[in-house]
Write a protein that holds these residues in place. Structure first.
Motif, short mmCIF file in Angstrom:
data_model
loop_
_atom_site.label_atom_id
_atom_site.label_comp_id
_atom_site.label_asym_id
_atom_site.label_seq_id
_atom_site.Cartn_x
_atom_site.Cartn_y
_atom_site.Cartn_z
N VAL A 73 0.83 -1.20 0.00
CA VAL A 73 0.00 0.00 0.00
C VAL A 73 0.86 1.26 0.00
O VAL A 73 0.55 2.25 -0.67
CB VAL A 73 -0.94 0.00 1.23
N SER A 74 1.94 1.23 0.72
CA SER A 74 2.80 2.40 0.83
C SER A 74 3.43 2.80 -0.50
O SER A 74 3.90 3.94 -0.65
CB SER A 74 3.92 2.15 1.85
N GLU A 75 3.44 1.90 -1.47
CA GLU A 75 4.05 2.20 -2.77
C GLU A 75 3.00 2.55 -3.83
O GLU A 75 3.35 2.73 -5.00
CB GLU A 75 4.89 1.01 -3.25
N LEU A 76 1.77 2.64 -3.41
CA LEU A 76 0.69 2.96 -4.36
C LEU A 76 0.38 4.46 -4.34
O LEU A 76 0.49 5.12 -3.32
CB LEU A 76 -0.57 2.17 -4.01
N VAL B 93 -5.47 3.69 -9.38
CA VAL B 93 -4.45 3.36 -8.38
C VAL B 93 -3.28 2.71 -9.10
O VAL B 93 -3.46 1.73 -9.84
CB VAL B 93 -5.01 2.43 -7.30
N SER B 94 -2.09 3.23 -8.89
CA SER B 94 -0.91 2.76 -9.61
C SER B 94 0.23 2.46 -8.67
O SER B 94 0.36 3.07 -7.60
CB SER B 94 -0.45 3.80 -10.64
N GLY B 95 1.10 1.52 -9.12
CA GLY B 95 2.30 1.19 -8.36
C GLY B 95 3.11 0.13 -9.07
O GLY B 95 2.55 -0.83 -9.63
N ASN B 96 4.42 0.31 -9.11
CA ASN B 96 5.32 -0.67 -9.72
C ASN B 96 4.94 -0.96 -11.17
O ASN B 96 4.99 -2.12 -11.61
CB ASN B 96 5.34 -1.96 -8.89
N GLY B 97 4.52 0.09 -11.89
CA GLY B 97 4.20 -0.07 -13.30
C GLY B 97 2.87 -0.70 -13.59
O GLY B 97 2.52 -0.96 -14.75
N LYS B 98 2.08 -0.95 -12.55
CA LYS B 98 0.76 -1.56 -12.71
C LYS B 98 -0.31 -0.56 -12.27
O LYS B 98 -0.04 0.33 -11.46
CB LYS B 98 0.64 -2.84 -11.88
#
Length: 720
Positions: A158-161, A168-173
């Motif tokens: 969650v902390s990287e989103l 909602v994005s994070g790590n290229g997704k």
């Protein structure tokens, strides 16, 4: 400015207000007689200043928000849209915390079946201010719920989103809110999500276009008058034309045989007609012969005599220093008339009562009370009644009690089909819950410096909050004054060493209740007219005279700032130029200060308003355009009330009963310019819908005084 919250649960401000209020009532109930009056005054002054908190559930965001497949968030608002643009302001607040574009949020009225019901209903200028904190908290909670589920689906902490545009994005997704919600039935609700820093908001504070604009421009069926159900019939209710009439009996033989009539519904408290069309129901209603027991015919003179200071029961609502005594006291009297709401959309409802449930489509400000009244009539639990609120084509307090929902429901049960009941215009005028007439006595004394040494306001009013569906019966005897009638009745010149305000209550023989701004319009007209007259007697500038007698506490500084700004913006002058004069007045309502400068002339003995400068300090302006529009609306409505409108009692009936004879301001009477200036004296939104109505009457009267030498002391303001 940031909102910082820890993750642990805390007692919220709104819960504190609710508990504090109940605790205060407890103190009053058991307090000694000696302490009762000081406590009453403290409670009444606080009630006069504060915004009303939201009173409803904030535990479950899913009661408030719904997601569509195309990633649109639907906000189910517990507040009703009455034309002020409330839905737009709420959408701005929610969209900023949800991190979605305005195009991805839709606001609808929450039905009672959703469970999202505000115990404070819709009124008191508190829709935006009351929901400012809870709605943002709910939106932030919803946003974090989405991130928690996204973390599971994307396999990213969650902390990287991050969230942007409802994605909602994070790590290229990335996933949209709609994609995140697919298949989720058990949501994790975070304890206390941190709200965004307001400086990062994209929409709050901006003039965002109204979310209901397109539907209104293209004439979508939005209002109570538009409501329909399949196989619908029409109802009409027999009502008396005389004040105080009591139903004795009715002969319905002729009506029963008339074309289109389905059923005559006779109850202990009303007689109704159900027919195939509106006109057939109305025609049959006219054919019913009713015997009424009526008191002696009342006349207007009796009402005026009744509504005079000294009649009824008095309560000192404000007191500092000594009462005024001696021969050097100046005194004036002022009056305001009975006022109708005269809203453009008459009251209407569609009700369908089935075996063990009822559906009510209605334009109402009190969905919870309406549901309770319908369920009580049938002896049901409230959950068996679903109230579906509509947009309101003019409320102004008229829809703070809508008992005609019960009558429509009873008629529906009698015929087994939906029944639509619409008030005729005559019914609206004769059976309104009117703005009560008032009488005011102002007393003042000047000191050697030409400032007020003493100021007193004695005023009488009928019911506003008392005997209404919103105020419990226990409240009036505890607080000793009508919390609606005293709005604007407090003296804002706290720097005057000896000042007091005394309220007198009289119960009128006809229904009076909430009218936009409650007592503010009449009370400010009287107080600010008198203070202006004292400034003239002292030979001082109207604004400087007032500024010298306002304390420098937080509220006083905000009031002074709107006064100064209004004078500077309008270039206020006491001189008569080109047949025109200026008038000034100011007021504070629900903690929101406002000042008006008007420019008037007299043409053929008629008062003509050319320009109005409005300075308002609403705190944080969620939507500045919306607030300016409210100010403009208050000016026009206030001008109509103080220059034209009045109801009278003639031969036991309230009259007139139609537009035209009930005079109102027309387009030709509107000022050529309304200049609105917004200040921000605090960092949260304040009341807006009613405060700008306060000063307009006195400002006009003060301008006329300078122009003609005549002090007009009664509304509507007439020179002949």
């Amino acid at each position: 400015m940031a909102d910082n919250q820890s993750s642990e649960k805390k007692l919220s401000r709104r819960k504190f207000l609710v508990r504090g209020g109940l605790g205060t009532i407890g103190v009053l109930a058991v307090g000694t007689y000696v302490l009762r009056n000081p406590i009453r005054r403290a409670i009444l002054e606080k009630a006069n200043e504060m915004d009303l908190a939201y009173m409803g559930s904030t535990d479950n965001p899913m009661l408030w928000f719904e997601l569509s497949k195309d990633n649109v968030v639907i906000l189910h608002s517990p507040k009703i849209e009455m034309g002020q643009g409330t839905f737009t302001g709420l959408a701005q607040m929610a969209a900023d915390e949800l991190e979605i574009p305005m195009s991805n949020i839709k606001v609808v009225h929450a039905t009672t079946a959703t469970g999202n019901i505000d115990g404070m209903s819709t009124g008191g200028s508190t829709s935006i201010s009351g929901l400012w904190q809870p709605l943002r908290e709910l939106a932030a909670t919803f946003r974090e719920m989405m991130k928690i589920e996204a973390a599971k689906k994307l396999g990213v902490p969650v902390s990287e989103l991050s969230v942007q545009e409802g994605i909602v994005s994070g790590n290229g997704k990335s996933l949209t809110y709609s994609e995140i919600s697919e298949g989720v039935t058990d949501w994790t609700v975070p304890d206390a999500p941190v709200l965004k820093d307001i400086s990062t908001y994209k929409f709050v504070g901006k003039p965002v276009a109204r979310v209901d604009l397109a539907d209104k421009v293209y004439g979508a069926p939005m209002f109570g008058l538009d409501a329909e159900m399949p196989n619908m019939l029409y109802g009409a209710v027999v009502r008396p034309s005389k004040i105080g009439a009591k139903f004795i009996s009715a002969t319905t033989d002729k009506a029963e045989k008339m074309p289109g009539v389905i059923k005559i519904v006779s109850e202990d408290d009303f007689v109704g007609v159900v027919a195939e069309s509106y006109i057939e129901a109305e025609n049959a209603k006219q054919a019913i012969e009713v015997v009424w027991e009526t008191p002696d015919d009342l006349q207007q003179d009796a009402i005026v005599s009744m509504m005079t200071v000294g009649n009824g029961k008095s309560t000192i609502i404000q007191k500092e220093g000594d009462a005024l005594k001696g021969d050097d006291i100046f005194q004036m009297e002022f009056r305001s008339p009975i006022g109708a709401h005269a809203q453009i959309e008459p009251n209407g409802v569609v009700a369908f009562v089935e075996e063990s449930k009822a559906t009510i489509m209605i334009s109402t400000q009190v969905i919870g009370i309406t549901r309770k009244e319908v369920s009580s009539r049938f002896g049901w639990d409230v959950e068996q009644v679903n109230v579906i609120p509509t947009y309101i084509g003019g409320g102004f307090g008229r829809r703070l009690h809508t008992p005609h929902a019960v009558q429509a429901a009873v008629m529906s049960q009698a015929v087994g089909k939906p029944v639509k009941y619409i008030f005729s215009r005559e019914e609206e005028f004769q059976h309104d819950m009117f703005r009560p007439p008032t009488h005011h006595i102002l007393k003042g004394r000047l000191n050697e410096q030409g400032l007020l040494d003493g100021l007193e306001h004695h005023f009488v009013s009928g019911d506003v909050g008392n005997n209404s569906a919103l105020v419990p019966n226990i409240v009036p005897p505890i607080v000793g004054a009508d919390i609606g009638a005293i709005r604007g009745g407090f003296l804002q010149y706290s720097g005057v060493p000896n000042h007091r305000s005394v309220y007198w209550h009289v119960t009128l023989p006809f229904a009076t209740s909430w009218w936009r701004s409650l007592g503010l319009l009449a009370n400010t007209f009287a107080i600010e007219s008198f203070v202006d007259e004292m400034a003239l007697k002292a030979g001082k500038d109207a604004i400087e005279f007032r500024l010298a007698q306002v304390n420098d506490d937080e509220a006083g500084k905000r009031l002074k700032e709107v006064m100064r700004t209004a004078g500077e913006r309008a270039r206020y002058s006491e001189e008569i130029k080109d047949g025109r004069a200026m008038g000034f007045a100011a007021s504070v309502d629900a903690g929101t200060p406002c000042a008006h400068v008007v420019e008037v002339s007299v043409e053929d003995n008629n008062i003509r308003v050319h320009k109005v400068t409005v300075v308002l300090d609403p705190g944080l302006a969620v939507n500045p355009d919306q607030i300016r529009a409210q100010c403009e609306g208050c000016v026009i409505m206030g001008m109509s009330a103080v220059l034209f409108e009045q109801m009278k009692v003639v031969d036991g009936s309230l009259t007139p009963t139609i537009y035209g004879p009930y005079e109102m301001a027309l387009m030709k009477h509107a000022p050529r310019e309304i200049d609105v200036v917004l200040l921000q004296g605090k960092d949260t939104p304040g009341a807006v819908g009613e405060p700008p109505l306060g000063p307009i009457g006195a400002a006009i009267a003060n301008a006329v005084r300078r122009l003609t030498g005549k002090r007009l002391q009664s509304m509507p303001l007439k020179l002949t």
